[in-house]
Design a protein around this motif. Structure first.
Motif, PDB file in Angstrom:
ATOM      1  N   ARG A  53     -55.039  20.334 -19.104  1.00  0.00           N
ATOM      2  CA  ARG A  53     -54.947  20.298 -20.558  1.00  0.00           C
ATOM      3  C   ARG A  53     -54.653  18.898 -21.084  1.00  0.00           C
ATOM      4  O   ARG A  53     -54.720  18.657 -22.280  1.00  0.00           O
ATOM      5  CB  ARG A  53     -53.817  21.218 -21.026  1.00  0.00           C
ATOM      6  N   SER A 118     -62.991  26.705 -17.043  1.00  0.00           N
ATOM      7  CA  SER A 118     -62.434  27.315 -18.245  1.00  0.00           C
ATOM      8  C   SER A 118     -63.521  27.382 -19.319  1.00  0.00           C
ATOM      9  O   SER A 118     -64.589  26.771 -19.171  1.00  0.00           O
ATOM     10  CB  SER A 118     -61.249  26.498 -18.762  1.00  0.00           C
ATOM     11  N   GLU A 120     -63.717  25.810 -21.958  1.00  0.00           N
ATOM     12  CA  GLU A 120     -64.005  24.442 -22.393  1.00  0.00           C
ATOM     13  C   GLU A 120     -65.089  23.801 -21.521  1.00  0.00           C
ATOM     14  O   GLU A 120     -65.877  22.978 -22.002  1.00  0.00           O
ATOM     15  CB  GLU A 120     -62.752  23.583 -22.368  1.00  0.00           C
ATOM     16  N   ASP A 121     -65.136  24.178 -20.230  1.00  0.00           N
ATOM     17  CA  ASP A 121     -66.130  23.611 -19.327  1.00  0.00           C
ATOM     18  C   ASP A 121     -67.544  24.064 -19.673  1.00  0.00           C
ATOM     19  O   ASP A 121     -68.522  23.410 -19.301  1.00  0.00           O
ATOM     20  CB  ASP A 121     -65.821  23.993 -17.876  1.00  0.00           C
ATOM     21  N   ASN A 127     -70.987  18.377 -25.017  1.00  0.00           N
ATOM     22  CA  ASN A 127     -69.965  17.471 -25.525  1.00  0.00           C
ATOM     23  C   ASN A 127     -70.299  16.017 -25.196  1.00  0.00           C
ATOM     24  O   ASN A 127     -71.319  15.720 -24.598  1.00  0.00           O
ATOM     25  CB  ASN A 127     -68.592  17.852 -24.968  1.00  0.00           C
ATOM     26  N   GLU A 131     -66.376  13.497 -21.188  1.00  0.00           N
ATOM     27  CA  GLU A 131     -66.062  14.687 -20.387  1.00  0.00           C
ATOM     28  C   GLU A 131     -66.876  14.723 -19.102  1.00  0.00           C
ATOM     29  O   GLU A 131     -66.383  15.160 -18.058  1.00  0.00           O
ATOM     30  CB  GLU A 131     -66.317  15.957 -21.201  1.00  0.00           C
TER      31      GLU A 131
END
Length: 372
Positions: A53, A118, A120-121, A127, A131
């Motif tokens: 995080r 997650s 987010e991945d 993105n 990243e």
């Protein structure tokens, strides 16, 4: 390679906790904000010294406490190891492997190979490039100590060069010292570019087969490493753009500007792909990561799935669960319905509520199955 047990003290919302895991699948379920992700985070922290995080160590310490402790036992090549982390509110964390303190957190990398997946991945494809560079760097750092060293040195020199570019604006005579920093930046940067390039070539070979199976042969994926310069041209290009760097007070070329591109059937999926294509590419990337680590180190990494199943449709979810049958996996979810009709055997189930973990007994499992 597998995690045997975990002990936490004053970590996040856990006052004190000790838990033993299965070598297969370990499921943590319960309502949101109860502490499920904190378990996965502490395992990830034990292998990388960082939280997935981000943030500071003090944010990991239970409210009202000054320090926290994590102890993790793992087995690797039939040898048991212990990792201890001592998190402090106002000092740097302490890390020990098998009771021996280590001086640099980078020395921890590679002890426990982890892959974190997650929601987010799933956005890593669409993105920004930062990243995707982070993905490259974290995986290569776990696989190669020399990469960790090169990356650390590169980032230090990059920071010093950028500071020098700023200072030259006030003291022009300092420009003569730029050559020294340029040579060092190129030395470490070229090594980083070379290792990234090799990694992406190998990744590309693996991901293509996985993606074709995921899409029923309808899509062909290709991963390319987008470099801001070739390694043998780095110094020349850095010198050629010196005036521009001086004007912008920033280094505009090097591996800190690189990216990886995902092409599906010849089309850039980041720009023109649908959300479904982007998610499938991200899933293919994570599954390819598992296989690549297995090839490199001769052992299967530990997989952490943080509430990712709820974000996948039934076909992608089914393929993922089928692919991880022989991998130690830690899964978080809000309910067990996500596993109905799945082929994944849940070796251990843990109910999480307000920082308390209850292992579901076989009797409870049998009762649940009868009620279904």
């Amino acid at each position: 390679m597998f995690v045997k047990s975990l002990e936490l003290k004053n970590y996040r919302n856990y006052e004190e906790m000790e838990i033993r895991f299965s070598e297969g699948s370990n499921l943590f379920y319960g309502d949101n904000a109860q502490g499920k992700t904190n378990i996965l985070e502490s395992i990830y922290l034990s292998g990388t010294s960082k939280s997935h995080r981000g943030g500071k160590d003090k944010d990991l310490i239970r409210f009202g406490q000054e320090e926290a402790h994590i102890r993790l036992f793992l087995e690797k090549k039939e040898v048991e190891h212990r990792i201890d982390l001592h998190l402090k509110k106002h000092k740097a964390k302490g890390i020990a492997i098998d009771g021996m303190p280590i001086r640099r957190s980078g020395d921890l990398l590679g002890m426990l190979n982890l892959i974190f997946f997650s929601p987010e991945d799933l956005a890593i494809i669409k993105n920004g490039p930062a990243e995707r560079r982070r993905f490259l760097d974290m995986e290569l750092c776990q696989l190669h100590q020399i990469y960790t060293s090169d990356l650390t040195n590169y980032n230090k020199i990059l920071k010093q060069r950028n500071q020098l570019l700023l200072q030259i604006g006030f003291q022009e005579s300092l420009i003569d010292t730029l050559d020294i920093w340029d040579e060092q930046l190129v030395s470490y940067g070229s090594a980083i570019i070379k290792m990234r390039e090799t990694f992406v070539v190998e990744l590309n070979e693996i991901i293509q087969d996985i993606h074709e199976k995921l899409t029923g042969g309808r899509e062909h994926i290709e991963v390319t490493y987008e470099k801001s310069c070739q390694e043998d041209e780095f110094l020349e290009k850095l010198q050629n753009r010196r005036n521009q760097d001086l004007r912008l007070k920033n280094t505009g070329i090097g591996p800190h500007r690189d990216d990886i591109r995902f092409m599906i059937n010849g089309i850039d999926v980041r720009t023109y792909g649908s959300q479904g294509q982007q998610r499938t590419a991200a899933l293919s990337l994570k599954l390819a990561e598992i296989e690549l680590v297995k090839r490199r180190i001769g052992e299967t990494p530990v997989l952490l799935l943080d509430d990712v199943l709820s974000e996948l449709d039934s076909s992608r979810k089914g393929y993922l669960l089928e692919s991880i049958k022989n991998i130690q996996t830690f899964i978080t979810c809000t309910g067990l319905e996500e596993f109905v009709n799945s082929q994944l055997v849940l070796d251990k189930r843990f109910y999480v509520e307000n920082g308390k973990i209850t292992e579901q007994t076989q009797e409870a499992k049998d009762h649940e199955q009868r009620s279904e």
